[in-house]
Design a protein around this motif. Structure first.
Motif, PDB file in Angstrom:
ATOM      1  N   UNK A 298       3.767  -4.396   2.151  1.00  0.00           N
ATOM      2  CA  UNK A 298       3.130  -3.221   1.551  1.00  0.00           C
ATOM      3  C   UNK A 298       1.821  -3.580   0.848  1.00  0.00           C
ATOM      4  N   UNK A 299       1.791  -4.724   0.177  1.00  0.00           N
ATOM      5  CA  UNK A 299       0.593  -5.103  -0.584  1.00  0.00           C
ATOM      6  C   UNK A 299      -0.401  -5.892   0.244  1.00  0.00           C
ATOM      7  N   UNK A 300      -0.011  -6.290   1.461  1.00  0.00           N
ATOM      8  CA  UNK A 300      -0.923  -7.063   2.303  1.00  0.00           C
ATOM      9  C   UNK A 300      -1.113  -8.483   1.819  1.00  0.00           C
ATOM     10  N   UNK A 301      -0.124  -9.020   1.099  1.00  0.00           N
ATOM     11  CA  UNK A 301      -0.204 -10.387   0.579  1.00  0.00           C
ATOM     12  C   UNK A 301       0.356 -11.337   1.639  1.00  0.00           C
ATOM     13  N   UNK A 302      -0.527 -11.905   2.465  1.00  0.00           N
ATOM     14  CA  UNK A 302      -0.074 -12.718   3.593  1.00  0.00           C
ATOM     15  C   UNK A 302       0.555 -14.033   3.146  1.00  0.00           C
ATOM     16  N   UNK A 303       0.074 -14.608   2.057  1.00  0.00           N
ATOM     17  CA  UNK A 303       0.677 -15.843   1.554  1.00  0.00           C
ATOM     18  C   UNK A 303       2.118 -15.586   1.122  1.00  0.00           C
ATOM     19  N   UNK A 304       2.348 -14.456   0.468  1.00  0.00           N
ATOM     20  CA  UNK A 304       3.703 -14.082   0.047  1.00  0.00           C
ATOM     21  C   UNK A 304       4.578 -13.798   1.264  1.00  0.00           C
ATOM     22  N   UNK A 305       3.991 -13.172   2.274  1.00  0.00           N
ATOM     23  CA  UNK A 305       4.728 -12.910   3.516  1.00  0.00           C
ATOM     24  C   UNK A 305       5.217 -14.206   4.148  1.00  0.00           C
TER      25      UNK A 305
ATOM     26  N   UNK B  10      -4.578  -1.657  -3.015  1.00  0.00           N
ATOM     27  CA  UNK B  10      -5.660  -2.604  -2.758  1.00  0.00           C
ATOM     28  C   UNK B  10      -6.063  -2.667  -1.298  1.00  0.00           C
ATOM     29  N   UNK B  11      -5.291  -2.010  -0.413  1.00  0.00           N
ATOM     30  CA  UNK B  11      -5.600  -2.053   1.021  1.00  0.00           C
ATOM     31  C   UNK B  11      -6.678  -1.030   1.354  1.00  0.00           C
TER      32      UNK B  11
ATOM     33  N   UNK C  94      -8.521   1.773   3.881  1.00  0.00           N
ATOM     34  CA  UNK C  94      -7.940   2.821   4.745  1.00  0.00           C
ATOM     35  C   UNK C  94      -7.605   2.309   6.142  1.00  0.00           C
ATOM     36  N   UNK C  95      -8.456   1.420   6.686  1.00  0.00           N
ATOM     37  CA  UNK C  95      -8.182   0.877   8.018  1.00  0.00           C
ATOM     38  C   UNK C  95      -6.936   0.002   8.009  1.00  0.00           C
ATOM     39  N   UNK C  96      -6.782  -0.828   6.970  1.00  0.00           N
ATOM     40  CA  UNK C  96      -5.581  -1.656   6.847  1.00  0.00           C
ATOM     41  C   UNK C  96      -4.337  -0.786   6.676  1.00  0.00           C
ATOM     42  N   UNK C  97      -4.479   0.292   5.918  1.00  0.00           N
ATOM     43  CA  UNK C  97      -3.354   1.195   5.709  1.00  0.00           C
ATOM     44  C   UNK C  97      -2.913   1.836   7.017  1.00  0.00           C
ATOM     45  N   UNK C  98      -3.871   2.249   7.839  1.00  0.00           N
ATOM     46  CA  UNK C  98      -3.521   2.848   9.132  1.00  0.00           C
ATOM     47  C   UNK C  98      -2.830   1.841  10.032  1.00  0.00           C
TER      48      UNK C  98
END
Length: 516
Positions: A106-113, A238-239, A241-245
């Motif tokens: 949801x937050x786009x935190x790739x390191x956490x992913x 923090x994302x 609009x394009x990332x959200x889509x």
């Protein structure tokens, strides 16, 4: 003619009522949005993330709890104990990294992913390793009803996981972690993972695949549901609009990819249930109400549909198979093949006795099937062949297997292997067919088998009785050896070099066409 009440309603009144409902609905929507915005504003996102983030990290505690949950789950499954299996669900070590993964998405935190995925993968592999070890050393490896229940996931499982995971993610955001216990039970993770390990340990790939699909469904649904709830509470602010889509598209596509095979599975189960019900109804069309179906087996995937049943009835119905078949085809609008076994009974006592007899017959058949499977597996392992290469006659308690050629192994090794098999299965006649290795020679002295050649003679006798080919004898004394082997039914042909008298007899396999 007097008008009815409905005729007295004016168009203006109807339009006014419609406007009133639309206005009421609009006000409720606005009120909901304001209330939701206020609730979202009261959430301390930093505190929630700080609380969840450690759950996605590897730790000795996580490794220990994953191992213990896996051990409890597989023991409960092998014992068919619901209480023990629920105990494994309550520990729920995998919920932590999966929830963390959802919030990371949801937050786009790739390191956490990446950290959450590594932790989850490590826990899964550790759990599978322990389950495989437990199943391998366990004397009980039967497929219990609890194991079978986790091998055919459907769209309903996806629905349960979705609703439960949404509730769990909401509880995490709102600081009500106690709800996670209920979520852990509803969206069971460790029991299907334990069944995956069971299928892996026993080589039952249909069980392995079905349980893996259920585990993957629950895992993905929890993670994606957590991401949806986190998005709803503004964790994706923090994302771009394009990332959200793109994120929304990924979630929707993931659910669709999960739903398609699960929907197909649900449809198949529903079809099987329909065939079962219609088969019972078709039997009821032909047999009187007093008749009872004691055993009904249906193959709904076959073409035509196959139905086999045992019927307890007070009067035999001539041509019942074709009548039930026709009735079933009318109901299903498909071709069917029906086989019925009719058992005549005369009273309620006879009915109960017949049922008991049928139950005993089923138990005997089930035990025989298990014995066949166990013997085939054991003999195949010792002989170095596939279990399908073992021939088992349970009625005569006889098993035969053709061994493969082993490096540096002579006929004596295969005879010892057969004796080992017989010792492991007392009461069974087990025969091992050896490969066509060189046969031992036998010395004939004073018109009989020399004492020094007794062991060679016994080995030759065993190999000739088990072997796939007849044998030929040559040399002085061949006639005497042929006569000694004849009472055992051994086919031993004499070559041109065969002579009477004493000497060393050479034995060889006689190849088709007369070769050696």
């Amino acid at each position: 003619m007097p008008s009815t009440p409905s005729e007295n309603i004016q168009p203006a009144t109807v339009a006014g009522t419609a406007r009133h409902w639309r206005w009421t609905l609009l006000r409720r929507i606005v009120h909901f949005r304001e209330t939701w915005a206020e609730e979202v504003a009261n959430i301390d996102q930093a505190a929630v993330i700080a609380k969840i983030r450690p759950d996605g990290a590897w730790s000795p505690r996580f490794a220990f709890m994953s191992s213990m949950a896996a051990g409890i789950a597989i023991l409960g499954l092998l014992q068919n104990s619901v209480a023990v299996i629920i105990g494994a669900m309550l520990i729920a070590p995998l919920m932590g990294p999966i929830m963390a993964l959802g919030f990371a998405i949801a937050t786009g935190d790739f390191a956490w992913m990446k950290e959450s995925v590594r932790t989850l993968l490590g826990g899964v592999l550790l759990a599978l390793l322990l389950v495989v070890i437990v199943v391998t050393i366990s004397p009980i490896q039967a497929v219990t009803s609890e194991i079978a229940a986790r091998t055919q996931p459907t769209l309903f499982d996806l629905g349960v996981a979705l609703f439960s995971a949404l509730a769990g993610a909401y509880a995490v955001v709102r600081g009500r972690e106690g709800t996670i216990i209920g979520v852990a039970i509803a969206t069971a993770l460790m029991p299907p993972l334990a069944v995956v390990g069971f299928g892996l340990a026993t080589g039952q790939w249909s069980i392995f695949g079905g349980a893996l699909m259920l585990f993957f469904t629950n895992f993905m649904t929890i993670a994606l549901s957590a991401a949806i709830v986190a998005r709803a509470y503004g964790f994706s602010a923090s994302l771009s609009p394009d990332q959200t889509r793109r994120q929304t598209l990924m979630i929707v596509v993931s659910f669709l990819l999960l739903a398609i095979p699960l929907g197909i599975s649900l449809r198949q189960i529903a079809w099987e249930a329909t065939v079962q019900a219609q088969a019972r109804a078709a039997v009821g069309d032909v047999f009187p109400a007093s008749a009872r179906i004691t055993d009904l087996n249906v193959d709904a995937t076959a073409t035509p549909v196959i139905v086999q049943a045992a019927i307890l009835t007070r009067s035999a119905q001539p041509g019942a198979d074709s009548k039930v078949e026709a009735a079933l085809e009318r109901r299903l609008k498909r071709d069917a093949q029906v086989t019925l076994d009719q058992y005549l009974i005369g009273s309620a006592v006879d009915l109960a006795a017949a049922r008991n007899d049928m139950a005993r017959l089923r138990d005997v058949a089930a035990r025989a099937e298990r014995d066949n499977a166990d013997i085939s597996r054991d003999l195949a392992l010792l002989a170095g062949v596939d279990a399908k290469a073992v021939t088992v006659d349970n009625e005569k308690k006889r098993a035969t297997v053709r061994a493969v050629r082993l490096p540096d192994a002579g006929l004596g090794a295969y005879r010892a292997l057969e004796e080992r098999m017989r010792a492991a299965r007392p009461g069974w006649a087990i025969e091992l067919v050896p490969p066509t290795l060189p046969l031992p020679s036998v010395t004939i002295a004073d018109g009989k088998i020399a004492e020094s050649s007794t062991a060679n003679y016994q080995l030759l006798r065993w190999a000739a009785r088990r072997g796939p080919l007849p044998i030929s004898l040559s040399g002085a004394g061949a006639t005497t050896l042929q006569q000694a082997l004849a009472p055992d039914g051994v086919v031993a042909n004499l070559t041109e070099e065969a002579k009477a008298g004493d000497g060393i007899v050479t034995a060889a396999w006689q190849l088709p066409g007369g070769g050696r």
